[in-house]
Design a protein around this motif. Sequence first.
Motif, PDB file in Angstrom:
ATOM      1  N   LYS A 116     -49.480  -9.825 -49.295  1.00 33.75           N
ATOM      2  CA  LYS A 116     -49.213  -9.525 -47.891  1.00 33.75           C
ATOM      3  C   LYS A 116     -48.345  -8.271 -47.713  1.00 33.75           C
ATOM      4  CE  LYS A 116     -49.846 -14.026 -45.706  1.00 33.75           C
ATOM      5  NZ  LYS A 116     -50.940 -13.499 -44.877  1.00 33.75           N
ATOM      6  N   ILE A 117     -48.379  -7.738 -46.497  1.00 27.44           N
ATOM      7  CA  ILE A 117     -47.550  -6.577 -46.154  1.00 27.44           C
ATOM      8  C   ILE A 117     -46.151  -7.087 -45.837  1.00 27.44           C
ATOM      9  CG2 ILE A 117     -47.284  -4.582 -44.631  1.00 27.44           C
ATOM     10  CD1 ILE A 117     -50.320  -4.866 -43.992  1.00 27.44           C
ATOM     11  N   ASN A 118     -45.276  -7.055 -46.841  1.00 27.48           N
ATOM     12  CA  ASN A 118     -43.885  -7.463 -46.650  1.00 27.48           C
ATOM     13  C   ASN A 118     -42.990  -6.594 -47.527  1.00 27.48           C
ATOM     14  OD1 ASN A 118     -43.951  -8.596 -49.291  1.00 27.48           O
ATOM     15  ND2 ASN A 118     -44.648 -10.562 -48.476  1.00 27.48           N
ATOM     16  N   VAL A 119     -41.693  -6.753 -47.375  1.00 30.45           N
ATOM     17  CA  VAL A 119     -40.743  -5.907 -48.102  1.00 30.45           C
ATOM     18  C   VAL A 119     -40.913  -6.061 -49.607  1.00 30.45           C
ATOM     19  CG1 VAL A 119     -38.294  -5.528 -48.597  1.00 30.45           C
ATOM     20  CG2 VAL A 119     -39.057  -5.798 -46.224  1.00 30.45           C
ATOM     21  N   GLU A 120     -41.008  -7.300 -50.063  1.00 25.97           N
ATOM     22  CA  GLU A 120     -41.108  -7.552 -51.502  1.00 25.97           C
ATOM     23  C   GLU A 120     -42.313  -6.851 -52.129  1.00 25.97           C
ATOM     24  OE1 GLU A 120     -41.612 -11.362 -54.595  1.00 25.97           O
ATOM     25  OE2 GLU A 120     -41.581 -11.678 -52.426  1.00 25.97           O
ATOM     26  N   ASN A 121     -43.463  -6.959 -51.501  1.00 28.48           N
ATOM     27  CA  ASN A 121     -44.670  -6.369 -52.063  1.00 28.48           C
ATOM     28  C   ASN A 121     -44.706  -4.854 -51.908  1.00 28.48           C
ATOM     29  OD1 ASN A 121     -45.621  -8.842 -52.929  1.00 28.48           O
ATOM     30  ND2 ASN A 121     -46.745  -9.237 -51.021  1.00 28.48           N
ATOM     31  N   LEU A 122     -44.085  -4.354 -50.835  1.00 27.08           N
ATOM     32  CA  LEU A 122     -43.997  -2.903 -50.669  1.00 27.08           C
ATOM     33  C   LEU A 122     -43.103  -2.302 -51.751  1.00 27.08           C
ATOM     34  CD1 LEU A 122     -45.175  -0.806 -48.760  1.00 27.08           C
ATOM     35  CD2 LEU A 122     -43.099  -0.980 -47.383  1.00 27.08           C
ATOM     36  N   LEU A 123     -42.000  -2.970 -52.052  1.00 26.39           N
ATOM     37  CA  LEU A 123     -41.127  -2.520 -53.144  1.00 26.39           C
ATOM     38  C   LEU A 123     -41.879  -2.528 -54.471  1.00 26.39           C
ATOM     39  CD1 LEU A 123     -37.823  -4.401 -52.217  1.00 26.39           C
ATOM     40  CD2 LEU A 123     -38.152  -1.920 -52.219  1.00 26.39           C
ATOM     41  N   LYS A 124     -42.681  -3.557 -54.681  1.00 27.86           N
ATOM     42  CA  LYS A 124     -43.460  -3.655 -55.919  1.00 27.86           C
ATOM     43  C   LYS A 124     -44.429  -2.477 -56.038  1.00 27.86           C
ATOM     44  CE  LYS A 124     -44.969  -7.755 -56.758  1.00 27.86           C
ATOM     45  NZ  LYS A 124     -45.822  -8.984 -56.673  1.00 27.86           N
ATOM     46  N   ALA A 125     -45.074  -2.131 -54.933  1.00 27.64           N
ATOM     47  CA  ALA A 125     -46.018  -1.009 -54.939  1.00 27.64           C
ATOM     48  C   ALA A 125     -45.310   0.303 -55.268  1.00 27.64           C
ATOM     49  CB  ALA A 125     -46.719  -0.911 -53.583  1.00 27.64           C
ATOM     50  N   HIS A 126     -44.149   0.532 -54.667  1.00 29.20           N
ATOM     51  CA  HIS A 126     -43.394   1.756 -54.950  1.00 29.20           C
ATOM     52  C   HIS A 126     -42.952   1.795 -56.407  1.00 29.20           C
ATOM     53  CE1 HIS A 126     -42.494   3.764 -50.945  1.00 29.20           C
ATOM     54  NE2 HIS A 126     -43.316   2.764 -50.633  1.00 29.20           N
ATOM     55  N   GLU A 127     -42.565   0.646 -56.938  1.00 28.46           N
ATOM     56  CA  GLU A 127     -42.142   0.576 -58.341  1.00 28.46           C
ATOM     57  C   GLU A 127     -43.297   0.937 -59.277  1.00 28.46           C
ATOM     58  OE1 GLU A 127     -40.149  -2.656 -61.472  1.00 28.46           O
ATOM     59  OE2 GLU A 127     -40.813  -3.289 -59.492  1.00 28.46           O
ATOM     60  N   ILE A 128     -44.480   0.420 -59.003  1.00 31.36           N
ATOM     61  CA  ILE A 128     -45.645   0.720 -59.838  1.00 31.36           C
ATOM     62  C   ILE A 128     -45.987   2.203 -59.769  1.00 31.36           C
ATOM     63  CG2 ILE A 128     -48.127   0.345 -60.099  1.00 31.36           C
ATOM     64  CD1 ILE A 128     -47.630  -2.542 -59.071  1.00 31.36           C
ATOM     65  N   LEU A 129     -45.980   2.771 -58.568  1.00 27.85           N
ATOM     66  CA  LEU A 129     -46.311   4.189 -58.414  1.00 27.85           C
ATOM     67  C   LEU A 129     -45.304   5.078 -59.130  1.00 27.85           C
ATOM     68  CD1 LEU A 129     -47.477   4.298 -54.698  1.00 27.85           C
ATOM     69  CD2 LEU A 129     -48.885   4.740 -56.715  1.00 27.85           C
ATOM     70  N   GLU A 130     -44.027   4.710 -59.067  1.00 24.94           N
ATOM     71  CA  GLU A 130     -42.999   5.540 -59.708  1.00 24.94           C
ATOM     72  C   GLU A 130     -43.006   5.395 -61.225  1.00 24.94           C
ATOM     73  OE1 GLU A 130     -39.806   6.198 -56.104  1.00 24.94           O
ATOM     74  OE2 GLU A 130     -39.390   4.583 -57.525  1.00 24.94           O
ATOM     75  N   SER A 131     -43.707   4.381 -61.735  1.00 28.28           N
ATOM     76  CA  SER A 131     -43.844   4.243 -63.187  1.00 28.28           C
ATOM     77  C   SER A 131     -44.949   5.135 -63.722  1.00 28.28           C
ATOM     78  CB  SER A 131     -44.171   2.792 -63.545  1.00 28.28           C
ATOM     79  OG  SER A 131     -45.519   2.480 -63.227  1.00 28.28           O
ATOM     80  N   HIS A 132     -45.776   5.697 -62.808  1.00 30.93           N
ATOM     81  CA  HIS A 132     -46.921   6.554 -63.169  1.00 30.93           C
ATOM     82  C   HIS A 132     -47.902   5.819 -64.075  1.00 30.93           C
ATOM     83  CE1 HIS A 132     -44.913   9.948 -61.300  1.00 30.93           C
ATOM     84  NE2 HIS A 132     -43.836   9.688 -62.010  1.00 30.93           N
ATOM     85  N   GLN A 133     -48.018   4.504 -63.880  1.00 36.48           N
ATOM     86  CA  GLN A 133     -48.925   3.700 -64.703  1.00 36.48           C
ATOM     87  C   GLN A 133     -50.032   3.055 -63.870  1.00 36.48           C
ATOM     88  OE1 GLN A 133     -48.540   3.384 -68.243  1.00 36.48           O
ATOM     89  NE2 GLN A 133     -47.157   5.066 -67.793  1.00 36.48           N
ATOM     90  N   SER A 134     -50.185   3.476 -62.622  1.00 34.11           N
ATOM     91  CA  SER A 134     -51.183   2.830 -61.775  1.00 34.11           C
ATOM     92  C   SER A 134     -52.577   3.364 -62.064  1.00 34.11           C
ATOM     93  CB  SER A 134     -50.841   3.044 -60.292  1.00 34.11           C
ATOM     94  OG  SER A 134     -50.821   4.418 -59.975  1.00 34.11           O
ATOM     95  N   ARG A 135     -53.577   2.518 -61.843  1.00 25.74           N
ATOM     96  CA  ARG A 135     -54.973   2.899 -61.983  1.00 25.74           C
ATOM     97  C   ARG A 135     -55.677   2.479 -60.714  1.00 25.74           C
ATOM     98  NH1 ARG A 135     -58.920  -0.718 -65.348  1.00 25.74           N
ATOM     99  NH2 ARG A 135     -59.015  -1.604 -63.264  1.00 25.74           N
ATOM    100  N   GLY A 136     -56.337   3.420 -60.076  1.00 28.75           N
ATOM    101  CA  GLY A 136     -56.914   3.098 -58.777  1.00 28.75           C
ATOM    102  C   GLY A 136     -55.815   2.946 -57.727  1.00 28.75           C
ATOM    103  N   LYS A 137     -56.121   2.221 -56.646  1.00 27.93           N
ATOM    104  CA  LYS A 137     -55.220   2.135 -55.509  1.00 27.93           C
ATOM    105  C   LYS A 137     -54.529   0.779 -55.408  1.00 27.93           C
ATOM    106  CE  LYS A 137     -54.613   4.712 -52.786  1.00 27.93           C
ATOM    107  NZ  LYS A 137     -55.314   4.994 -51.532  1.00 27.93           N
ATOM    108  N   LEU A 138     -53.322   0.799 -54.817  1.00 29.10           N
ATOM    109  CA  LEU A 138     -52.518  -0.397 -54.595  1.00 29.10           C
ATOM    110  C   LEU A 138     -52.634  -0.788 -53.123  1.00 29.10           C
ATOM    111  CD1 LEU A 138     -49.309   0.779 -56.493  1.00 29.10           C
ATOM    112  CD2 LEU A 138     -51.206  -0.567 -57.408  1.00 29.10           C
ATOM    113  N   VAL A 139     -53.057  -2.026 -52.862  1.00 23.20           N
ATOM    114  CA  VAL A 139     -53.349  -2.441 -51.485  1.00 23.20           C
ATOM    115  C   VAL A 139     -52.546  -3.678 -51.104  1.00 23.20           C
ATOM    116  CG1 VAL A 139     -55.166  -3.313 -49.979  1.00 23.20           C
ATOM    117  CG2 VAL A 139     -55.656  -1.433 -51.532  1.00 23.20           C
ATOM    118  N   LEU A 140     -52.093  -3.718 -49.839  1.00 21.63           N
ATOM    119  CA  LEU A 140     -51.445  -4.893 -49.261  1.00 21.63           C
ATOM    120  C   LEU A 140     -52.220  -5.268 -48.010  1.00 21.63           C
ATOM    121  CD1 LEU A 140     -49.121  -3.127 -50.759  1.00 21.63           C
ATOM    122  CD2 LEU A 140     -47.551  -4.553 -49.478  1.00 21.63           C
ATOM    123  N   GLU A 141     -52.228  -6.558 -47.656  1.00 20.20           N
ATOM    124  CA  GLU A 141     -53.076  -7.013 -46.563  1.00 20.20           C
ATOM    125  C   GLU A 141     -52.402  -8.129 -45.765  1.00 20.20           C
ATOM    126  OE1 GLU A 141     -57.706  -8.535 -45.976  1.00 20.20           O
ATOM    127  OE2 GLU A 141     -56.760  -8.559 -47.960  1.00 20.20           O
ATOM    128  N   GLY A 142     -52.339  -7.929 -44.436  1.00 21.55           N
ATOM    129  CA  GLY A 142     -51.852  -8.972 -43.531  1.00 21.55           C
ATOM    130  C   GLY A 142     -50.352  -9.074 -43.444  1.00 21.55           C
TER     131      GLY A 142
END
Length: 336
Positions: free
Chosen positions: A309-335
């Motif tokens: 879901k679109i919440n603080v916890e999951n948004l922080l997780k997405a930023h953490e993954i992107l800043e690790s430069h280890q993501s593949r494809g896109k990171l999505v949150l929903e609802g």
Amino acid sequence: MKAIGYQAATKTLSEDSFEIIELPTPTAQGHDLLVAVNAISVNPVDTKIRANVSPEHGHKVIGWDAVGIVKAVGDKVSLFDVGDRVYYAGDLTRSGSNAQLQLVDERIVGRAPASLSDAEAAALPLTSITAWELLFDRLQIVKGHNAKPASLLVIGAAGGVGSILVQLAKQLTNLTVVGTASRADSVKWLNELGVDQVLDHSQSLEAQRTEHNLAEFDYVISLTHTDQHLDEIIKVIKPQGKLALIDDPASFDILKLKRKSISLHWEFMYTRSMFQTEDMIAQHQLLTELAALVDNGTIKTTLGQHLGKINVENLLKAHEILESHQSRGKLVLEGF
């Protein structure tokens, strides 16, 4: 309406980097659509803005990829109606998509691909616009498989932009497409997307080009760490070749391009909306064409991870993954 924002930029990600806030419901005017946001994706630009840009007052709401339903339209809107399901990347100068409701100019919006879920569609707008503009606006590559054969090297091809760019290049042009990746899962991903060859950007690109009997490249698109790869790029690109990039190198010695007469092309997908250019509607047009390509099976979504879901916890997780430069494809949150 509910939104997720921040009061001050935070270079180091922490639990305090975002908070839930309540904001007034925006009013659609002019070319604006008021969209109820169903799903978003998170991009490297989100991390850069969060780390470096504080609001002048109140809270800043970021996010530049969304799928949702049009709830209201401005008096100049002609492309959409209330109830339409749309997708878009938005405008860097306006409040973002990390909110239940968002205003967006119709000229940078498309109808979402009917064959995709909200999450799958949310993965596409920003990276697709960037990739499309790189290929067809900046490098002016000719569409069609009857065009003169040419070759393209994409550095950092397994990320969000690369994942859609290599598909567009393979499906819509007569390019031989070579991508770079340094991890086994990224190599597998690129092969699934149909690239002709994968090179390892942690090793010498010139040595690998020679090893695989590849000619020098007509075009090079560098999506990450361009400053680190510049010397190798110059070795592998043809004389009078074209180099395009999207990142922000700490340093960039343009004189190195002179000997081979290499032309330089920068892509920034917010230019059209930021400066209200005469051809701003081109982003509506390309998103419309992309949706048709998705719905007929030519292009597939680049969703990498659905984080919930679109919440603080999951948004922080997405930023953490992107800043690790280890993501593949896109990171999505929903609802919400």
